[in-house]
Design an enzyme around this catalytic site. Structure first.
Site, PDB file in Angstrom:
ATOM      1  N   ASP A  23      52.865  48.955  39.374  1.00  0.00           N
ATOM      2  CA  ASP A  23      52.208  47.897  40.147  1.00  0.00           C
ATOM      3  C   ASP A  23      51.486  48.425  41.391  1.00  0.00           C
ATOM      4  OD1 ASP A  23      53.045  46.023  38.341  1.00  0.00           O
ATOM      5  OD2 ASP A  23      54.574  45.107  39.617  1.00  0.00           O
ATOM      6  N   LYS A  57      57.806  38.759  45.138  1.00  0.00           N
ATOM      7  CA  LYS A  57      57.423  37.900  44.001  1.00  0.00           C
ATOM      8  C   LYS A  57      58.296  38.192  42.789  1.00  0.00           C
ATOM      9  CE  LYS A  57      53.905  38.992  41.037  1.00  0.00           C
ATOM     10  NZ  LYS A  57      54.401  38.844  39.649  1.00  0.00           N
ATOM     11  N   ASN A  58      58.432  39.452  42.458  1.00  0.00           N
ATOM     12  CA  ASN A  58      59.150  39.790  41.222  1.00  0.00           C
ATOM     13  C   ASN A  58      60.653  39.536  41.329  1.00  0.00           C
ATOM     14  OD1 ASN A  58      56.759  40.440  40.111  1.00  0.00           O
ATOM     15  ND2 ASN A  58      57.074  42.670  40.073  1.00  0.00           N
ATOM     16  N   ARG A  73      48.279  34.770  42.900  1.00  0.00           N
ATOM     17  CA  ARG A  73      49.539  34.768  42.151  1.00  0.00           C
ATOM     18  C   ARG A  73      50.623  35.558  42.879  1.00  0.00           C
ATOM     19  NH1 ARG A  73      49.312  37.833  37.281  1.00  0.00           N
ATOM     20  NH2 ARG A  73      51.528  37.560  37.602  1.00  0.00           N
ATOM     21  N   CYS A 129      49.896  36.910  16.351  1.00  0.00           N
ATOM     22  CA  CYS A 129      51.232  37.494  16.226  1.00  0.00           C
ATOM     23  C   CYS A 129      51.703  37.868  17.624  1.00  0.00           C
ATOM     24  CB  CYS A 129      51.205  38.726  15.325  1.00  0.00           C
ATOM     25  SG  CYS A 129      52.808  39.494  15.211  1.00  0.00           S
ATOM     26  N   ARG A 148      53.447  34.857  32.498  1.00  0.00           N
ATOM     27  CA  ARG A 148      54.297  35.519  31.517  1.00  0.00           C
ATOM     28  C   ARG A 148      55.777  35.534  31.956  1.00  0.00           C
ATOM     29  NH1 ARG A 148      54.945  39.159  27.447  1.00  0.00           N
ATOM     30  NH2 ARG A 148      56.388  40.804  27.948  1.00  0.00           N
ATOM     31  N   ASP A 187      60.300  41.564  22.206  1.00  0.00           N
ATOM     32  CA  ASP A 187      61.315  41.960  21.223  1.00  0.00           C
ATOM     33  C   ASP A 187      62.635  42.372  21.883  1.00  0.00           C
ATOM     34  OD1 ASP A 187      59.575  44.038  22.160  1.00  0.00           O
ATOM     35  OD2 ASP A 187      60.542  45.429  20.774  1.00  0.00           O
ATOM     36  N   ARG A 226      52.151  40.844  22.641  1.00  0.00           N
ATOM     37  CA  ARG A 226      52.751  40.799  23.988  1.00  0.00           C
ATOM     38  C   ARG A 226      54.252  40.784  23.783  1.00  0.00           C
ATOM     39  NH1 ARG A 226      50.169  36.606  27.901  1.00  0.00           N
ATOM     40  NH2 ARG A 226      51.034  38.124  29.347  1.00  0.00           N
TER      41      ARG A 226
END
Ligand code: UD1
Length: 434
Positions: free
Chosen positions: A317, A27-28, A409, A123, A99, A131, A128
């Protein structure tokens, strides 16, 4: 009014799991690979694609951006052709539901000179953080803006007439930020160096795919990635790596049920810490024809401690699933979570199943060995949901798990694969009541 009762997973302990199980594509890995197809107007083909809700969401996002997506789940194959880009601002409901949509930002920025992504209210960057993704885009010369619309939602955007290679130091080895910067830098002018990048196998898989598309990336999987920008990328075909987190979950399913399972289509070198920790507990693990055999039938296990660390450390995970297993092992184990600040939501649910786990910030203490008992529990997130299924396989009585859309998911055919190993597990159908 019509009420819909969402599907649940029911687990009934039917003893030790036995047999062979095959791991699906990662998945990732597949999510950034799909995003990377936006970097070219030519056709890309991905094989070994898992059948997952997150993959569907990413494909819908690509279509929203204007790509033609052809899915063939039976063949585990997806073809994408992003001939032209219709919009470079992501659709809010898709971003909210996943996400990982953020990894579309780098390719869109590189291909069209602009990318926007709506974030939930508040914010958002503080709560989350993205940056590090933005720090990378800014280093490549993009202007970053953060605007609030009428409903209070925030749109983060990056724009640059052309990107210029730069040195980027990541304060934390973020997986998503490394992927986003690599994809943006692939089409930048000149050389980009990412210092302290994530080193996960999914990063290497993405770099391999990008190089097949004509990119020049070296050092993926090490602590320094070097990208020589090129002016265009072309279509390519690629097979997704096996899912190391799914593989580890099946290893723990064998361990918690004191079973004997061979896991096929997995790469043992991607799960070294999980193998080492299971061996420390006393489980026998050996290479088998076409797979890895996990033999937990001896059942004289020792407690151990784990600490999650970015790759090649113990994967965050797999922390919930390992904790479920440790709750069945006599003795005191300690689990320390260093990657995420709030990844212990499964403790409350496991304790409802008679586990004895206390939590203090990022540290959990497990008094293992009590017999787990079935209960009605809730999957609070993807891996927490997997941990509850594993706990249910070892518990006395029936375990009913709700909110299983989290599990959908990220696990391809989880229920049927476990049933194939002899688990007493079923999935209820959604009910519509008037
Ligand atoms: C990816 C994986 C997820 C895994 C995680 C860590 C995908 C689709 N998901 O998520 O399954 O749990 O890696 O192995 O690949 N951070 C910042 N600023 C940023 C970005 C991240 O502070 O700009 C922080 C996060 O809040 C978190 C940590 O870094 O505490 C790790 O996040 P990151 O490596 O970015 O995870 P993801 O890429 O979101």
């Amino acid at each position: 009014m019509k009420e819909t009762i969402l599907p649940k997973i029911l687990v009934n302990n039917q003893g030790s799991l036995m047999g062979r199980v095959e791991v699906s594509g990662s998945k990732n890995a597949v999510l950034p690979l799909l995003a990377a197809t936006l970097l070219t107007d030519e056709t890309c083909v991905l094989d070994g694609v898992p059948n997952l809700r997150d993959v569907d969401v990413m494909c819908r996002l690509l279509e929203f951006f204007g790509a033609e997506v052809t899915m063939d789940p039976a063949a585990s194959r997806i073809e994408v052709r992003a001939g032209s880009i219709a919009t470079n601002i992501a659709q809010q409901d898709l971003v909210k539901s996943m996400r990982a949509s953020i990894v579309a930002m780098g390719p869109l920025l590189a291909r069209t000179g602009q990318a926007g992504i709506p974030l939930p209210g508040g914010c958002a960057i503080g709560e989350r953080p993205i940056d590090l993704h933005l720090k990378g885009f800014a280093a490549l010369g993009a202007e970053i803006r953060c605007d609030k619309d009428e409903s209070g939602d925030i749109l983060v955007s990056a724009s640059a007439s052309h990107l210029i290679g730069a040195e980027v130091y990541l304060d934390f080895a973020s997986v998503g930020a490394t992927e986003n910067i690599m994809m943006a830098a692939a089409l930048a002018e000149g050389t980009t160096v990412i210092e302290n990048p994530a080193q996960e196998p999914e990063i290497v898989d993405l770099a391999n795919f990008l190089n097949r598309m004509g990119a020049h990336i070296r050092g993926a999987g090490t602590d320094n990635i070097r990208i020589e920008g090129v002016s265009r990328l072309h279509g390519a075909e690629h097979t997704v790596i096996p899912d190391r987190i799914e593989a580890a979950t099946f290893m723990l399913a064998a361990a918690i049920t004191r079973g004997d399972v061979v896991i096929e289509n997995m790469l043992s070198n991607h799960v070294v810490p999980v193998i080492a920790k299971l061996k420390e507990c006393g489980i026998r693990i050996e290479e088998d024809y076409n797979g890895l055999r996990v033999d937990a039938t001896r059942n004289d296990f020792r407690a151990t401690n784990i600490k999650t660390i970015p790759y090649p450390g113990f994967p965050t995970d797999v922390q919930p699933q390992f904790m479920a297993f440790l709750s069945t092992v006599p003795g005191r184990s300690i689990v320390i979570e260093t990657v995420f600040e709030n990844r212990f939501m499964h403790i409350r649910e496991l304790n409802m199943m008679n586990a004895c786990i206390t939590e203090d910030g990022r540290r959990a203490v497990i008094k293992g060995g009590a017999k787990l008992t079935g209960a009605h529990v809730r999957a609070t997130d993807l891996r927490a949901g997997a941990a509850l299924v594993l706990a249910g396989l070892a518990a006395e009585g029936v375990t009913e798990i709700s909110d299983i859309y989290h599990i959908d998911r990220g696990y391809d055919g989880f229920v049927s694969k476990l049933a194939g190993l002899g688990a007493g597990i079923t999935r209820t159908k959604p009910e519509h009541k008037i």
